[in-house]
Write a protein that holds these residues in place. Structure first.
Motif, mmCIF file in Angstrom:
data_model
loop_
_atom_site.group_PDB
_atom_site.id
_atom_site.type_symbol
_atom_site.label_atom_id
_atom_site.label_comp_id
_atom_site.label_asym_id
_atom_site.label_seq_id
_atom_site.Cartn_x
_atom_site.Cartn_y
_atom_site.Cartn_z
ATOM 1 N N PHE A 1 0.838 -1.194 0.000
ATOM 2 C CA PHE A 1 0.000 0.000 0.000
ATOM 3 C C PHE A 1 0.872 1.243 0.000
ATOM 4 C CE2 PHE A 1 0.534 -0.560 4.627
ATOM 5 C CZ PHE A 1 0.824 0.737 5.034
ATOM 6 N N LEU A 2 0.283 2.329 -0.484
ATOM 7 C CA LEU A 2 0.956 3.618 -0.496
ATOM 8 C C LEU A 2 0.043 4.652 0.135
ATOM 9 C CD1 LEU A 2 2.481 3.634 -4.105
ATOM 10 C CD2 LEU A 2 3.742 3.405 -1.961
ATOM 11 N N ASP A 3 0.625 5.560 0.863
ATOM 12 C CA ASP A 3 -0.151 6.622 1.504
ATOM 13 C C ASP A 3 -0.346 7.741 0.487
ATOM 14 O OD1 ASP A 3 -1.484 8.200 3.250
ATOM 15 O OD2 ASP A 3 0.166 8.482 4.659
ATOM 16 N N ALA A 4 -1.311 7.510 -0.421
ATOM 17 C CA ALA A 4 -1.564 8.465 -1.497
ATOM 18 C C ALA A 4 -3.063 8.605 -1.704
ATOM 19 C CB ALA A 4 -0.903 7.993 -2.791
ATOM 20 N N ASN A 5 -3.477 9.782 -2.149
ATOM 21 C CA ASN A 5 -4.880 10.048 -2.455
ATOM 22 C C ASN A 5 -5.079 9.900 -3.958
ATOM 23 O OD1 ASN A 5 -7.463 10.983 -2.824
ATOM 24 N ND2 ASN A 5 -7.190 12.889 -1.689
ATOM 25 N N LEU A 6 -5.848 8.904 -4.363
ATOM 26 C CA LEU A 6 -6.079 8.647 -5.780
ATOM 27 C C LEU A 6 -7.463 9.119 -6.226
ATOM 28 C CD1 LEU A 6 -4.480 5.092 -6.153
ATOM 29 C CD2 LEU A 6 -3.414 7.344 -6.453
ATOM 30 N N GLY A 7 -8.033 10.049 -5.476
ATOM 31 C CA GLY A 7 -9.296 10.652 -5.898
ATOM 32 C C GLY A 7 -10.471 9.703 -5.901
ATOM 33 N N GLY A 8 -10.618 8.932 -4.845
ATOM 34 C CA GLY A 8 -11.739 8.004 -4.751
ATOM 35 C C GLY A 8 -11.451 6.618 -5.286
#
Length: 295
Positions: A113-120
């Motif tokens: 996992f990555l701590d990123a925001n992929l826009g939903g």
């Protein structure tokens, strides 16, 4: 009813049945405006929306989605990989339980996992999840379809066959490649990447000279700098221009052009490319390994 008409009717019924697909073997997908393939999957009873990415070596979730999962198990070892741009990623590996991807059910799967925001969007499903399952990306029906020996044999009768090369990394990562002719002058081995984005073609900038691209001609070539989504200190220099044509090596009828291309400094492959231009129905038989392309 006359015998000949009865025979014709029976033949039509048989052909219709033969062409029908079992919806139980299909996963509907949505083609996003960006060109990415969006699918649903369930992990440990939690449903999410994921990009199906033939260019991703490892299935990766967002941290927000991963935190919802129960019974995850961190592996002792990690994995160091490189994005196509050359950016290094050092990631931890985890085992997750009860993965459902359409008709596929797995008791466990390896992910990160990555701590990123992929826009939903909850993450990326890599092709490694399906390494033992032949499948078709059908852009006419917007479904990902699981195939078997019988359906593969039927598809091969009318498909154009494109040999694949598989890069396996320590049984953690899987990447797919094929050979292409660029401007009828270069034979390059490129990664097949449904996650690249709509009509995205990237080549290694070391081929600028052999493709006769004059970077000083700003009327034909535009240079940009692009930051990484994960590390703002990592930048790629990219030259954007247009090339004459692109075709599958050995199958020149599968071609496109003129096409817009990005020539990327530091790319770790000859190139990476989106796959929709190959055909409307693209079957991945990784056991062969080959692509079976139909229009």
């Amino acid at each position: 009813m006359r015998p000949c008409l009865l025979a014709m009717l029976c033949a039509c019924i048989f052909l219709s049945s033969a062409k029908a697909h079992d919806p139980r073997t299909e996963i509907p997908f949505q083609v996003m405006e960006s060109g990415h393939i969006l699918v649903k999957a369930t992990v440990s009873g939690v449903e999410g929306n994921f990009i199906f990415d033939t260019g991703a070596g490892i299935t990766v979730f967002t941290k927000a989605f991963f935190d919802k999962l129960k019974n995850t198990q961190r592996e002792d070892g990690g994995y160091t990989g490189f994005r196509a741009t050359g950016e290094r990623l050092d990631i931890d590996l985890y085992r997750v339980r009860d993965v459902s991807f359409g008709p596929m059910k797995k008791a466990e799967a390896e992910v990160s996992f990555l701590d990123a925001n992929l826009g939903g969007i909850d993450g990326i499903i890599a092709v490694k999840l399906l390494e033992d399952q032949p499948f078709t990306i059908d852009f006419t029906q917007n479904v990902l379809r699981f195939e078997n020996k019988q359906t593969l044999a039927s598809i091969r009768k009318s498909a154009k066959v494109v040999p694949l090369q598989l890069e396996q990394s320590r049984n953690h990562s899987l990447t797919l490649f094929a050979y292409f002719q660029v401007n009828d002058s270069l034979r390059l081995q490129c990664s097949l990447d449904s996650g690249a984005g709509k009509d995205v073609f990237r080549l290694n900038a070391k081929y600028l000279g052999r493709l006769h691209v004059d970077v000083s001609d700003t009327t034909q070539v535009r240079k940009i700098e692009r930051k990484s989504e994960f590390n703002e200190n990592f930048k790629s220099s990219i030259y954007i221009t247009q090339l004459r044509n692109l075709s599958v090596d050995g199958e020149p009828s599968i071609q496109t052009g003129p096409f817009r291309v990005q020539l990327v400094e530091g790319l770790i492959y000859d190139g990476i490319m989106w796959i929709s231009w190959l055909g409307r129905k693209i079957t991945f038989d990784l056991g062969a390994p080959a692509l079976l392309v139909r229009n």
